[in-house]
Design an enzyme around this catalytic site. Sequence first.
Site, PDB file in Angstrom:
ATOM      1  N   HIS A  95     -11.774  10.007   6.671  1.00 21.63           N
ATOM      2  CA  HIS A  95     -11.542   8.579   6.880  1.00 21.63           C
ATOM      3  C   HIS A  95     -11.078   8.244   8.288  1.00 21.63           C
ATOM      4  O   HIS A  95     -11.577   7.296   8.893  1.00 21.63           O
ATOM      5  CB  HIS A  95     -10.500   8.127   5.854  1.00 21.63           C
ATOM      6  CG  HIS A  95     -10.222   6.668   5.834  1.00 21.63           C
ATOM      7  ND1 HIS A  95     -11.190   5.722   5.565  1.00 21.63           N
ATOM      8  CD2 HIS A  95      -9.074   5.962   6.051  1.00 21.63           C
ATOM      9  CE1 HIS A  95     -10.645   4.510   5.598  1.00 21.63           C
ATOM     10  NE2 HIS A  95      -9.380   4.630   5.913  1.00 21.63           N
ATOM     11  N   ARG A 127      -0.968   9.140   2.070  1.00 20.44           N
ATOM     12  CA  ARG A 127      -2.388   9.431   1.827  1.00 20.44           C
ATOM     13  C   ARG A 127      -2.702  10.924   1.890  1.00 20.44           C
ATOM     14  O   ARG A 127      -3.494  11.424   1.085  1.00 20.44           O
ATOM     15  CB  ARG A 127      -3.175   8.677   2.892  1.00 20.44           C
ATOM     16  CG  ARG A 127      -4.571   8.391   2.533  1.00 20.44           C
ATOM     17  CD  ARG A 127      -5.178   7.476   3.548  1.00 20.44           C
ATOM     18  NE  ARG A 127      -4.962   6.072   3.240  1.00 20.44           N
ATOM     19  CZ  ARG A 127      -5.363   5.076   4.014  1.00 20.44           C
ATOM     20  NH1 ARG A 127      -5.994   5.332   5.149  1.00 20.44           N
ATOM     21  NH2 ARG A 127      -5.160   3.828   3.671  1.00 20.44           N
ATOM     22  N   GLU A 158       0.852  -1.191   0.000  1.00 19.77           N
ATOM     23  CA  GLU A 158       0.000   0.000   0.000  1.00 19.77           C
ATOM     24  C   GLU A 158       0.885   1.238   0.000  1.00 19.77           C
ATOM     25  O   GLU A 158       2.099   1.150   0.250  1.00 19.77           O
ATOM     26  CB  GLU A 158      -0.962  -0.022   1.205  1.00 19.77           C
ATOM     27  CG  GLU A 158      -2.043  -1.077   1.019  1.00 19.77           C
ATOM     28  CD  GLU A 158      -3.099  -1.089   2.113  1.00 19.77           C
ATOM     29  OE1 GLU A 158      -3.058  -0.242   3.012  1.00 19.77           O
ATOM     30  OE2 GLU A 158      -3.965  -1.987   2.048  1.00 19.77           O
ATOM     31  N   HIS A 191      -9.277   9.904   2.952  1.00 18.99           N
ATOM     32  CA  HIS A 191      -8.873   8.830   2.038  1.00 18.99           C
ATOM     33  C   HIS A 191      -9.081   9.339   0.620  1.00 18.99           C
ATOM     34  O   HIS A 191     -10.145   9.861   0.294  1.00 18.99           O
ATOM     35  CB  HIS A 191      -9.719   7.575   2.286  1.00 18.99           C
ATOM     36  CG  HIS A 191      -9.144   6.342   1.668  1.00 18.99           C
ATOM     37  ND1 HIS A 191      -9.091   6.157   0.314  1.00 18.99           N
ATOM     38  CD2 HIS A 191      -8.596   5.231   2.217  1.00 18.99           C
ATOM     39  CE1 HIS A 191      -8.528   4.980   0.062  1.00 18.99           C
ATOM     40  NE2 HIS A 191      -8.214   4.402   1.201  1.00 18.99           N
ATOM     41  N   ARG A 239      -1.617   9.102   9.164  1.00 17.90           N
ATOM     42  CA  ARG A 239      -1.420   7.672   9.427  1.00 17.90           C
ATOM     43  C   ARG A 239      -0.984   6.931   8.175  1.00 17.90           C
ATOM     44  O   ARG A 239      -1.506   7.163   7.081  1.00 17.90           O
ATOM     45  CB  ARG A 239      -2.728   7.067   9.947  1.00 17.90           C
ATOM     46  CG  ARG A 239      -2.682   5.575  10.120  1.00 17.90           C
ATOM     47  CD  ARG A 239      -3.919   5.054  10.783  1.00 17.90           C
ATOM     48  NE  ARG A 239      -5.126   5.202  10.003  1.00 17.90           N
ATOM     49  CZ  ARG A 239      -5.462   4.455   8.967  1.00 17.90           C
ATOM     50  NH1 ARG A 239      -4.643   3.492   8.529  1.00 17.90           N
ATOM     51  NH2 ARG A 239      -6.605   4.659   8.338  1.00 17.90           N
TER      52      ARG A 239
HETATM   53  C1  SIN Z   1      -7.819   1.048   2.547  1.00 17.61           C
HETATM   54  O1  SIN Z   1      -8.010  -0.141   2.298  1.00 17.61           O
HETATM   55  O2  SIN Z   1      -7.403   1.827   1.697  1.00 17.61           O
HETATM   56  C2  SIN Z   1      -8.107   1.560   3.919  1.00 17.61           C
HETATM   57  C3  SIN Z   1      -7.180   0.968   4.897  1.00 17.61           C
HETATM   58  C4  SIN Z   1      -6.684   1.989   5.873  1.00 17.61           C
HETATM   59  O3  SIN Z   1      -7.374   2.952   6.180  1.00 17.61           O
HETATM   60  O4  SIN Z   1      -5.556   1.863   6.357  1.00 17.61           O
END
Ligand code: SIN
Length: 573
Positions: A363, A295, A126, A245, A398
Amino acid sequence: MTRRLVVVGSGIAGLYAALVASDPETGAGSAAGPAEVVLLTKGTLEESNTFFAQGGVSAVLGPDEAAPGDSVAAHIADTLAAGNGLNDPEAVRVLCSEAVRDITALRRYGVAFDLGPGGAPLLGLEAAHSAARILHAGGDATGARIARGLVAAVLERAVQGRLRVQTGTFVTELLTGPAGAVTGVAYLAGGRRGRLDADAVLLATGGAGRLFARTSNPAVATADGLALAWRAGAAVRDLEFFQFHPTTLAAAEVPGGPPPLLISEAVRGEGALLLDAAGRRFMPDYHPAAELAPRDVVSRSIALHLAASGQPADSPVYLDARGIEAGRGSGFLARRFPGITAATRAAGYDWTSEPLPVSPAAHYWMGGVSTDLAGRTTVPGLYAAGEVARTGAQGANRLASNSLLEGLVFGRRAVEDFLGGEVPHNGTAPRASSAAGGLPLTHASAVPLRGSSKKGTSAAPTESFVKSGPEPFSRDALGRLMTAAAGVLRSGVELDAAAAQLSDWAAVVRPETVPDATDTREHEDRNLLLAARLLVDAARARTASLGAHYRTDSTAADAARPSATRPKQRIPS
Ligand code: SIN
């Protein structure tokens, strides 16, 4: 003597903490003797942010299971980098190094993570992670799988009489004794009032996405724990940092209805690109890591790009996953992301052949009730864990998939502290993080909630508010105000105007009458309004940009200095 722990909330932190506290190997075996555990939640056990989590849980497991070259040190470095230096390094060290222990326990409670052909966990990548280290379950159903596993374990314990569960129970107040220590909770259940004594209360009530017009959070995310803790006198911290998000499906929404569909960060981890309305990939213009930037950077870049191209702030951009399907073979997206595939199809999109319109949505709140590494708040007998807490692990932004992990690690640590028999503790304030340079929890920039604008700054509402004129309080109006003034992009003028509007609403949504209300929605309104005022005040106090707090009227980046606020006697709540 049996001591009672009341856990409030049924996301990952609450469910897991209740299990640990009632576990024969931990709870009953503790030096202090067995604990009586009561789990209270305002909805059903499944109603939580955890249930909606898609991406997964980040963790560097043992050498046999971690990605080649990955290490706990790399996870720590990534978390600190994403957090813009605001993190408490010790909290980050604890988070990343103890992950393996709690993942083992999750598996013991029946949570099965996706495995590759050789039987090792299938690890996802990610944004802002330097290695694939995201454990997932059911492809993109990680939160639901974890929640279901933990709920099943909790219910089994309840049947065995080892813990008690009360759903539909809305905590309205933390009861405190003469020395200020928490002695229990007052609650509403089925329209009737009740009280429950406790030796300690663990708040695990989750976040507050419902402060904003667009949020990935379900309807239960109404800042209840933060408001309860504040009213009980607990210090709160870093409230100006709310993460948006970048990629939720842009579709017509029903105010107060289900959240827009999250398109997991893991999709960009697999290689999806962000395009503007002209079909041009724009993220490389904003950050060298492009779609895999942290993010806060991606959400901000979307907002800045829309502004630069003269489009309305709520216009969508497009997430293009076609290259993933082309590169990995037909059917890959459906296998890796079955939930997103089904939900986008239901919304009328075939993401194997067309880009999806997406927009940022509120988010995750990095700030929260200030705790130390044992989950202790500044109020004796009161713990907090999960999103409601500010442990110092998340900093100003985060890192993806660190939230479920934080709920596990610090939920367990809070229980260990309770079982260690040190409660009620001495009320020592949580240590100031090293990033704070030893600043006390209250400092010059932490001021009581203000009804009027700061001296020397304009109180005039900004154009966006002036246009619509004053309007009565409603959740919808609150969401629009917060999105416009305290969303991805912020300015002092807009924040001042928002503070004035919130203050007006607070005078009308009369707090003194709410404690007697038997409609839990009124309590939620009160909690949201308090949280909004605290957030906006914190955002006004930090005049330079840092992490998820981006001020369009600031030129300098802010020093990584945590903010802190402590309740004052006269604060309306
Ligand atoms: C996501 O799957 O993008 C959300 C997971 C997260 O907030 O860490």
